[in-house]
Scaffold this motif. Structure first.
Motif, short mmCIF file in Angstrom:
data_model
loop_
_atom_site.label_atom_id
_atom_site.label_comp_id
_atom_site.label_asym_id
_atom_site.label_seq_id
_atom_site.Cartn_x
_atom_site.Cartn_y
_atom_site.Cartn_z
N LEU A 1 0.87 -1.24 -0.02
CA LEU A 1 -0.13 0.06 0.06
C LEU A 1 0.80 1.15 0.18
N LEU A 2 1.94 1.35 0.60
CA LEU A 2 2.93 2.30 0.62
C LEU A 2 3.71 2.58 -0.82
N ILE A 3 3.70 1.67 -1.58
CA ILE A 3 4.56 1.56 -2.76
C ILE A 3 4.44 3.26 -3.50
N PRO A 4 3.30 3.46 -3.88
CA PRO A 4 2.93 4.85 -4.39
C PRO A 4 3.75 5.87 -3.65
N THR A 5 3.47 5.77 -2.37
CA THR A 5 4.31 7.10 -1.72
C THR A 5 5.79 6.97 -1.68
N PHE A 6 6.14 5.68 -1.47
CA PHE A 6 7.36 5.32 -1.30
C PHE A 6 8.28 5.79 -2.64
N GLN A 7 7.54 5.47 -3.81
CA GLN A 7 8.13 5.75 -4.90
C GLN A 7 8.37 7.37 -5.08
N ARG A 8 7.39 8.15 -4.65
CA ARG A 8 7.65 9.80 -4.82
C ARG A 8 8.78 10.23 -4.00
N LEU A 9 8.84 9.50 -2.87
CA LEU A 9 9.82 9.93 -1.85
C LEU A 9 11.15 9.53 -2.19
N LEU A 10 11.31 8.40 -2.77
CA LEU A 10 12.73 7.75 -3.18
C LEU A 10 13.08 8.43 -4.43
N SER A 11 12.31 8.92 -5.34
CA SER A 11 12.47 9.69 -6.68
C SER A 11 12.91 11.20 -6.11
N LYS A 12 12.31 11.64 -5.35
CA LYS A 12 12.68 13.02 -4.67
C LYS A 12 14.23 12.85 -3.99
N ALA A 13 14.37 11.79 -3.33
CA ALA A 13 15.71 11.47 -2.69
C ALA A 13 16.80 11.36 -3.73
N VAL A 14 16.54 10.61 -4.79
CA VAL A 14 17.38 10.42 -5.93
C VAL A 14 17.77 11.70 -6.62
N SER A 15 16.83 12.37 -6.92
CA SER A 15 17.07 13.70 -7.56
C SER A 15 17.94 14.71 -6.53
N HIS A 16 17.74 14.80 -5.38
CA HIS A 16 18.48 15.53 -4.33
C HIS A 16 19.61 15.14 -4.29
N PHE A 17 19.90 13.77 -4.10
CA PHE A 17 21.39 13.35 -3.95
C PHE A 17 22.19 13.43 -5.24
N SER A 18 21.66 13.15 -6.16
CA SER A 18 22.39 13.59 -7.80
C SER A 18 22.97 14.97 -7.76
N VAL A 19 22.26 15.80 -7.05
CA VAL A 19 22.78 17.13 -7.30
C VAL A 19 23.67 17.62 -5.93
N HIS A 20 23.45 16.96 -4.99
CA HIS A 20 24.30 17.56 -3.79
C HIS A 20 25.13 16.47 -3.15
N LYS A 21 24.94 15.32 -3.53
CA LYS A 21 25.97 14.14 -3.36
C LYS A 21 26.34 14.12 -1.84
N SER A 22 25.32 14.32 -0.94
CA SER A 22 25.70 14.35 0.29
C SER A 22 24.47 13.54 1.22
N ILE A 23 24.68 12.31 1.59
CA ILE A 23 23.59 11.51 2.57
C ILE A 23 23.37 12.48 4.07
N PRO A 24 24.32 13.03 4.44
CA PRO A 24 23.91 13.97 5.80
C PRO A 24 23.12 14.90 5.50
N ARG A 25 23.48 15.64 4.24
CA ARG A 25 22.55 16.91 3.88
C ARG A 25 21.02 16.16 3.49
N LEU A 26 20.95 15.16 2.69
CA LEU A 26 19.49 14.24 2.24
C LEU A 26 18.82 14.36 3.72
N PHE A 27 19.58 13.71 4.58
CA PHE A 27 18.67 13.37 6.08
C PHE A 27 18.28 14.50 6.53
N TYR A 28 19.08 15.72 6.76
CA TYR A 28 18.82 16.91 7.15
C TYR A 28 17.72 17.49 6.41
#
Length: 266
Positions: A95-122
């Protein structure tokens, strides 16, 4: 003891929810075109899941030890509830797959730009991040279920393998712990035989299921397969996962008896 069981049930639901969400990782990978980064970020959640898994077995084993001290020779009820929590966790994950897809897609886009796991968590834990999580909450639509492909279009051999592998993985640790009731003298040996049961599931995963999913993933990236067809195939794999946890209810005792026998013979 009640507290231990509640913790085990919660951990079990979390572990199975993460396992089910792993199917969505491939969907995000082909959608974003960044498969490697997607799997890398998801591995952070896998690490949490594996940590929870290491806590699950000792807590359950302690419950069995306490039962044996009090002369209890069988307690299938707890194990049935644990397997039920596997099913509930798998359903919640689906049931959470649609939500998880959106969140993970956003995380991938953010990490691709900033390349920082701590910043991603922040960013994720910030007010804006929490607001995005709220806005991303989605449930599977009726159309997504109705658009499942026709029976003839599904590789039923892979579907059945996935059902069996999911069932075996579900009971691998549980059957070894339950074997202590059947053969208390060899309960330490039995608890270390979960690899025997997991080995069967690993063979099915490595030789049949994962290669097939990988080929389909590559076909989508190369344009040989539509994303919609791949998405529907993943939906069937999720159904197979849930079905496997239901089958585990039937396999628990036979596998526990096998483990109890092996513990004495090895």
């Amino acid at each position: 003891m009640a507290t231990q069981i509640i913790i085990v049930l919660v951990l079990t639901m979390f572990i199975n929810g993460m396992t089910t969400l792993s199917y969505a990782v491939r969907l995000v990978g082909v959608k974003t075109g960044r498969i490697a980064i997607t799997f890398s970020l998801f591995n952070i959640l896998v690490l949490l899941s594996r940590t929870a898994n290491t806590l699950q077995a000792p807590l359950l084993a302690k419950t069995v030890e306490q039962d044996l001290k009090h002369g209890v020779s069988s307690n299938t009820g707890i194990f049935r509830y644990i397997i039920l929590s596997c099913t509930i966790g798998a359903i919640l994950g689906a049931l959470l797959i649609p939500t998880f897809q959106r969140l993970l897609s956003k995380a991938v886009s953010h990490f691709s730009v900033h390349k920082s796991i701590p910043r991603l968590f922040y960013v994720g834990l910030s007010g804006a991040g929490m607001q995005f999580v709220k806005e991303s909450m989605r449930m599977p639509t009726k159309e997504q279920f109705l658009e499942l492909p026709a029976h003839r279009d599904i590789p039923w051999r892979i579907f059945i393998y996935n059902v069996l592998a999911s069932a075996i993985i579900t009971i691998s640790v549980l059957s070894c712990v339950y074997a202590a009731y059947l053969n208390p003298e060899y309960r330490t040996t039995a608890s270390n035989l979960s690899g025997v049961i997991n080995g069967l599931a690993t063979v099915l995963m490595v030789l049949f299921i994962d290669p097939h999913l990988s080929i389909l993933t590559d076909d989508v990236v190369l344009g040989k397969l539509s994303e919609g067809t791949f998405r529907r195939f993943v939906s069937y794999m999720v159904i197979a996962r849930i079905t496997g946890t239901l089958l585990a209810q039937l396999l628990l005792l036979p596998c526990a008896q096998l483990i109890a026998w092996l513990a004495e013979k090895v």
